[in-house]
Design a protein around this motif. Structure first.
Motif, mmCIF file in Angstrom:
data_model
loop_
_atom_site.group_PDB
_atom_site.id
_atom_site.type_symbol
_atom_site.label_atom_id
_atom_site.label_comp_id
_atom_site.label_asym_id
_atom_site.label_seq_id
_atom_site.Cartn_x
_atom_site.Cartn_y
_atom_site.Cartn_z
ATOM 1 N N SER A 38 0.826 -1.213 0.000
ATOM 2 C CA SER A 38 0.000 0.000 0.000
ATOM 3 C C SER A 38 0.853 1.253 0.000
ATOM 4 N N VAL A 44 -6.476 -2.292 -1.198
ATOM 5 C CA VAL A 44 -5.622 -3.476 -1.187
ATOM 6 C C VAL A 44 -6.096 -4.467 -0.121
ATOM 7 N N VAL A 60 -5.827 3.689 -0.694
ATOM 8 C CA VAL A 60 -5.089 2.594 -1.324
ATOM 9 C C VAL A 60 -4.992 1.414 -0.370
ATOM 10 N N TYR A 61 -4.715 1.677 0.907
ATOM 11 C CA TYR A 61 -4.637 0.588 1.883
ATOM 12 C C TYR A 61 -5.966 -0.150 1.975
ATOM 13 N N SER A 102 0.969 3.924 -2.968
ATOM 14 C CA SER A 102 0.618 5.301 -2.612
ATOM 15 C C SER A 102 1.704 6.277 -3.026
#
Length: 60
Positions: free
Chosen positions: A7, A55, A51-52, A11
């Motif tokens: 992530s 994912v 993004v985390y 990022s």
């Protein structure tokens, strides 16, 4: 641990792409802007949580 590293790397790449598109915008409503590196870090931190989560929900 791997999800966090993945992530963060994604990022960082996304933060650089956003900086290329948006440019130096921070701080808002002030004439003197931060250096480009500070703006890239801000964009990266803004992109980190979405993004985390993307994912995490994709690979979990």
């Amino acid at each position: 641990m791997g999800i966090i590293v993945l992530s963060f790397v994604v990022s960082m790449v996304l933060g650089c792409i956003v900086w290329l598109v948006m440019g130096d915008r921070f701080p808002l409503k002030v004439e003197a802007k931060f250096p480009p590196l500070n703006n890239i870090v801000i964009y990266t931190l803004i992109c980190l949580i979405p993004v985390y989560l993307a994912v995490f929900f994709t690979f979990n």
